[in-house]
Design a protein around this motif. Structure first.
Motif, PDB file in Angstrom:
ATOM      1  N   ALA A 136       0.842  -1.203   0.000  1.00  0.00           N
ATOM      2  CA  ALA A 136       0.000   0.000   0.000  1.00  0.00           C
ATOM      3  C   ALA A 136       0.876   1.253   0.000  1.00  0.00           C
ATOM      4  CB  ALA A 136      -0.934  -0.008   1.211  1.00  0.00           C
ATOM      5  N   GLU A 137       1.973   1.199   0.743  1.00  0.00           N
ATOM      6  CA  GLU A 137       2.933   2.306   0.757  1.00  0.00           C
ATOM      7  C   GLU A 137       3.499   2.524  -0.653  1.00  0.00           C
ATOM      8  OE1 GLU A 137       7.535   2.666   2.196  1.00  0.00           O
ATOM      9  OE2 GLU A 137       6.151   1.807   3.663  1.00  0.00           O
ATOM     10  N   GLY A 138       3.855   1.437  -1.315  1.00  0.00           N
ATOM     11  CA  GLY A 138       4.376   1.528  -2.679  1.00  0.00           C
ATOM     12  C   GLY A 138       3.342   2.066  -3.662  1.00  0.00           C
ATOM     13  N   ARG A 139       2.104   1.678  -3.482  1.00  0.00           N
ATOM     14  CA  ARG A 139       1.033   2.175  -4.360  1.00  0.00           C
ATOM     15  C   ARG A 139       0.803   3.668  -4.112  1.00  0.00           C
ATOM     16  NH1 ARG A 139      -4.814  -0.496  -4.064  1.00  0.00           N
ATOM     17  NH2 ARG A 139      -4.888   0.919  -2.312  1.00  0.00           N
ATOM     18  N   ALA A 140       0.802   4.070  -2.836  1.00  0.00           N
ATOM     19  CA  ALA A 140       0.579   5.479  -2.484  1.00  0.00           C
ATOM     20  C   ALA A 140       1.712   6.375  -2.988  1.00  0.00           C
ATOM     21  CB  ALA A 140       0.425   5.628  -0.971  1.00  0.00           C
ATOM     22  N   SER A 141       2.938   5.842  -3.004  1.00  0.00           N
ATOM     23  CA  SER A 141       4.081   6.654  -3.451  1.00  0.00           C
ATOM     24  C   SER A 141       4.233   6.667  -4.973  1.00  0.00           C
ATOM     25  CB  SER A 141       5.369   6.130  -2.817  1.00  0.00           C
ATOM     26  OG  SER A 141       5.732   4.881  -3.405  1.00  0.00           O
ATOM     27  N   GLY A 142       3.429   5.860  -5.660  1.00  0.00           N
ATOM     28  CA  GLY A 142       3.520   5.797  -7.116  1.00  0.00           C
ATOM     29  C   GLY A 142       4.491   4.743  -7.633  1.00  0.00           C
ATOM     30  N   GLU A 143       5.093   3.985  -6.725  1.00  0.00           N
ATOM     31  CA  GLU A 143       5.990   2.905  -7.157  1.00  0.00           C
ATOM     32  C   GLU A 143       5.208   1.822  -7.906  1.00  0.00           C
ATOM     33  OE1 GLU A 143       9.043  -0.374  -5.193  1.00  0.00           O
ATOM     34  OE2 GLU A 143       8.472   1.355  -3.989  1.00  0.00           O
ATOM     35  N   PHE A 144       3.961   1.589  -7.480  1.00  0.00           N
ATOM     36  CA  PHE A 144       3.081   0.625  -8.132  1.00  0.00           C
ATOM     37  C   PHE A 144       1.844   1.346  -8.655  1.00  0.00           C
ATOM     38  CE2 PHE A 144       4.964  -1.888  -4.549  1.00  0.00           C
ATOM     39  CZ  PHE A 144       5.846  -2.626  -5.328  1.00  0.00           C
ATOM     40  N   GLY A 145       1.260   0.777  -9.680  1.00  0.00           N
ATOM     41  CA  GLY A 145       0.031   1.332 -10.235  1.00  0.00           C
ATOM     42  C   GLY A 145      -1.144   1.116  -9.308  1.00  0.00           C
ATOM     43  N   GLY A 146      -2.195   1.848  -9.549  1.00  0.00           N
ATOM     44  CA  GLY A 146      -3.399   1.776  -8.729  1.00  0.00           C
ATOM     45  C   GLY A 146      -4.124   0.442  -8.816  1.00  0.00           C
ATOM     46  N   GLY A 147      -3.825  -0.365  -9.822  1.00  0.00           N
ATOM     47  CA  GLY A 147      -4.478  -1.659  -9.971  1.00  0.00           C
ATOM     48  C   GLY A 147      -3.955  -2.732  -9.040  1.00  0.00           C
ATOM     49  N   LEU A 148      -2.864  -2.453  -8.324  1.00  0.00           N
ATOM     50  CA  LEU A 148      -2.308  -3.442  -7.401  1.00  0.00           C
ATOM     51  C   LEU A 148      -3.199  -3.522  -6.166  1.00  0.00           C
ATOM     52  CD1 LEU A 148       0.847  -4.778  -6.593  1.00  0.00           C
ATOM     53  CD2 LEU A 148       0.266  -3.199  -4.768  1.00  0.00           C
ATOM     54  N   ASP A 149      -3.626  -4.723  -5.811  1.00  0.00           N
ATOM     55  CA  ASP A 149      -4.417  -4.961  -4.600  1.00  0.00           C
ATOM     56  C   ASP A 149      -3.441  -5.393  -3.499  1.00  0.00           C
ATOM     57  OD1 ASP A 149      -5.872  -6.163  -2.507  1.00  0.00           O
ATOM     58  OD2 ASP A 149      -7.442  -6.852  -3.865  1.00  0.00           O
ATOM     59  N   PRO A 150      -3.119  -4.509  -2.550  1.00  0.00           N
ATOM     60  CA  PRO A 150      -2.118  -4.843  -1.536  1.00  0.00           C
ATOM     61  C   PRO A 150      -2.433  -6.107  -0.736  1.00  0.00           C
ATOM     62  CG  PRO A 150      -2.493  -2.497  -1.529  1.00  0.00           C
ATOM     63  CD  PRO A 150      -3.554  -3.100  -2.424  1.00  0.00           C
TER      64      PRO A 150
END
Length: 193
Positions: A136-150
């Motif tokens: 979730a941290e990676g998704r929030a920082s933009g490291e991962f796309g929004g489609g990733l389900d943590p």
């Protein structure tokens, strides 16, 4: 008051039980085998523990604590989320022996006892939750796309590690574990930006 010698005996009993549970399972871990491996007498064992279940609970708890501490050291270290997760997945393990906590899930006596099962359940819940928070941290920082389900991805990563142990043991090759990790990291990379 506990002396260093009695504390040493207690630690030897816990360590011996951890090793035996990992090697033989709960039923195969007899009090006599524990005492022999720990170089401790029956009186010492029952001085520190009420019996085999009490000692097994201490041993399982210790294995669970060590797994969490080792994982957390990597998770809270420097680097991107991907680098920290990669470090966790690729860290040195005794792959062909299996996970000292994960193997307990295959032990019917441990799973049938709520007290012995609890540290196993708590450890996997913690591990999954900690990975989900990282993702979730990676998704929030933009490291991962929004489609990733943590949560789903964290569960899959824990399953890859545990399943990797099983496949490696079945094949007698630690390389199988490495391939499972490579596959998981490839799937994670597909979500990287």
């Amino acid at each position: 008051m506990e002396t260093s010698d009695t504390r040493g005996t207690r630690e030897r009993l816990i360590d011996s039980t951890r090793e035996l549970l990992w090697e033989r399972g709960y039923v195969g871990t007899s009090p006599k085998a524990i005492q022999e491996r720990a170089a401790a007498g029956q009186g010492s064992m029952y001085h520190h523990f009420h019996g085999k279940p009490d000692l097994a609970l201490a041993a399982i708890g210790r294995s669970a604590e060590e797994l969490r501490a080792r994982a957390e050291a990597g998770f809270s270290g420097p680097g991107t989320v991907t680098e920290r997760i990669t470090g966790y997945l690729r860290r040195e393990r005794e792959v062909l022996k299996g996970c000292p906590v994960g193997r307990l899930t295959q032990d019917p006596d441990v799973m049938a006892d709520p007290e012995l099962r609890r540290p196993v359940e708590e450890t996997f819940a913690w591990l999954t939750g900690r990975l989900a928070a990282l993702l979730a941290e990676g998704r929030a920082s933009g490291e991962f796309g929004g489609g990733l389900d943590p949560a789903a991805t964290a569960t899959a990563l824990v399953a890859v590690v545990q399943g990797g142990y099983v496949l490696a043991r079945a094949s007698g090759s630690a390389e199988v574990f490495g391939r499972a990790v490579d596959g998981a990291l490839g799937l994670l990379a597909a979500h990287s930006r």
